[in-house]
Design a protein around this motif. Structure first.
Motif, PDB file in Angstrom:
ATOM      1  N   VAL A  30       0.863  -1.181   0.000  1.00  0.00           N
ATOM      2  CA  VAL A  30       0.000   0.000   0.000  1.00  0.00           C
ATOM      3  C   VAL A  30       0.900   1.232   0.000  1.00  0.00           C
ATOM      4  O   VAL A  30       2.090   1.147   0.333  1.00  0.00           O
ATOM      5  N   GLY A  31       0.350   2.379  -0.383  1.00  0.00           N
ATOM      6  CA  GLY A  31       1.194   3.555  -0.488  1.00  0.00           C
ATOM      7  C   GLY A  31       0.515   4.840  -0.070  1.00  0.00           C
ATOM      8  O   GLY A  31      -0.711   4.910   0.045  1.00  0.00           O
ATOM      9  N   THR A  32       1.318   5.842   0.160  1.00  0.00           N
ATOM     10  CA  THR A  32       0.825   7.181   0.449  1.00  0.00           C
ATOM     11  C   THR A  32       1.810   8.189  -0.111  1.00  0.00           C
ATOM     12  O   THR A  32       2.985   7.882  -0.326  1.00  0.00           O
ATOM     13  N   TYR A  33       1.324   9.382  -0.392  1.00  0.00           N
ATOM     14  CA  TYR A  33       2.207  10.474  -0.806  1.00  0.00           C
ATOM     15  C   TYR A  33       1.573  11.788  -0.376  1.00  0.00           C
ATOM     16  O   TYR A  33       0.394  11.842  -0.020  1.00  0.00           O
ATOM     17  N   GLY A  34       2.377  12.850  -0.393  1.00  0.00           N
ATOM     18  CA  GLY A  34       1.889  14.143   0.036  1.00  0.00           C
ATOM     19  C   GLY A  34       2.084  15.209  -1.023  1.00  0.00           C
ATOM     20  O   GLY A  34       2.650  14.960  -2.094  1.00  0.00           O
ATOM     21  N   ALA A  35       1.586  16.411  -0.697  1.00  0.00           N
ATOM     22  CA  ALA A  35       1.812  17.565  -1.577  1.00  0.00           C
ATOM     23  C   ALA A  35       3.172  18.173  -1.257  1.00  0.00           C
ATOM     24  O   ALA A  35       4.068  18.206  -2.098  1.00  0.00           O
TER      25      ALA A  35
END
Length: 354
Positions: free
Chosen positions: A160-165
């Motif tokens: 699973v993954g996440t990213y930001g601005a």
């Protein structure tokens, strides 16, 4: 975030004042000298970000509905250089309450508030030294922890993954909570689900460097998908719409977790959104403005801190994924929510509001 409220985004007036011009007064603003004026300045994400700017405006609309003596208006900032200009123009217009939306506006708000100590300000996602700025903060690490646990329980690829601005506190706190939730699932279940896009230990990860550019959001999520992720949580405002749209177009190859405001109510990509890590920005803003309009003093300390215990943050319903989330996993998340609210399970992040 709260709390499920329908966002009539189409009803918002989306024309914005350009830098140096007086803010437009045609967005639901009333008239009359005796009105209590609440004026909002968005950050560069704009009023239609389907995220924290949109939900802050909804809070002002709710305040006006609760007290028709409250007059509301907003101006959407196009660039960071607009922040001081827009805040100052509202000071000059003698707005009773000036709301700054987002941590990116912290420096500008601090400067203008310091120069105008008798002016009441409010800010979402920050706490500033100036006591005339009422802080509305949210411990979203707690709700994101639940989302990470959920993602780990739902992934088919084991990634699973996440990213930001941008790597600011209100963004990092989501990513910390999400990755810790995945780790908690692994520890509890003896699994090895991998969370990519963010390393809590080093505080390094994937970013779009924009809250607006959907193509950048898609680009980052494409990279995460190529590394095996089948559930992605963008913490990037409107840029994250690039991910939800691509997830929807993927035909089920991967799905997304939205943030701030229920993505099934604020975007057209519900079929690809597993849930949303919500901040109850609307209620926080509404309560602050209604209290101020009634003559109550807004206390800088402690201000408002939303958490799972006071429903200031939470997970949205699963909507179209409801039948796909196993009953056992739902029960585990409900129990985990109660344990975090009670302090039995500790959620920590260097980005948590102090």
């Amino acid at each position: 975030m709260r709390i499920a409220s329908v966002f009539a985004v189409g009803g918002l007036v989306l024309s914005a004042a350009a830098c140096g011009e007086a803010p437009e007064d045609n967005n639901n603003a009333g008239s009359g000298d005796k009105k209590y004026s609440a004026c909002m300045v968005t950050d560069v994400g704009g009023i239609d970000d389907k995220s924290f700017n949109t939900s802050a405006w909804q809070g002002l609309e709710a305040a006006k509905k609760a007290n028709d003596n409250i007059d509301i208006k907003y101006v959407a900032s196009k660039a960071e250089a607009d922040y001081e200009v827009n805040l100052t123009q509202y000071v000059n217009q003698k707005c009773d309450f000036i709301l700054a939306v987002g941590g990116l506006m912290g420096n500008a708000t601090s400067k203008i508030a310091k120069a105008n100590p008798n002016q009441q300000f409010g800010i979402v996602d920050a706490k500033l030294p100036e006591t005339n700025v009422y802080p509305m903060q949210f411990d979203t690490a707690q709700a994101a922890f639940l989302a990470g646990y959920l993602a780990a329980g739902m992934t088919k690829t084991g990634v699973v993954g996440t990213y930001g601005a941008v790597p600011i506190q209100p963004v990092r706190i989501f990513m910390d909570g999400f990755t810790d939730g995945v780790a908690h699932y692994n520890k509890t279940k003896g699994k090895t689900v991998k969370a990519i896009g963010w390393d809590k230990a080093t505080q390094e990860g994937s970013f779009t460097n924009s809250f607006e550019k959907q193509d950048e959001g898609k680009k980052v999520s494409d990279t995460l998908v190529a590394q095996g992720a089948d559930i992605i949580m963008p913490v990037a405002g409107g840029a994250g719409l690039g991910t939800t749209a691509a997830a929807k177009a993927s035909g089920g190859k991967y799905s997304a977790i939205w943030v701030d405001v229920d993505g099934c109510e604020s975007t057209s990509d519900c079929s690809a959104i597993l849930t949303t890590v919500e901040k109850n920005i609307p209620d926080a803003v509404k309560d602050a403005v209604v209290k101020a309009a009634n003559g109550e003093k807004l206390s800088h300390d402690p201000g408002f801190l939303g958490n799972l215990a006071n429903n200031g943050v939470g997970l949205a319903p699963y909507h179209e994924f409801d039948s796909k989330v196993p009953a056992e996993l739902k029960a585990e998340i409900d129990k985990l929510k109660a344990d975090i609210a009670a302090g039995t399970v500790k959620v920590t992040s260097a980005a948590q509001p102090k």
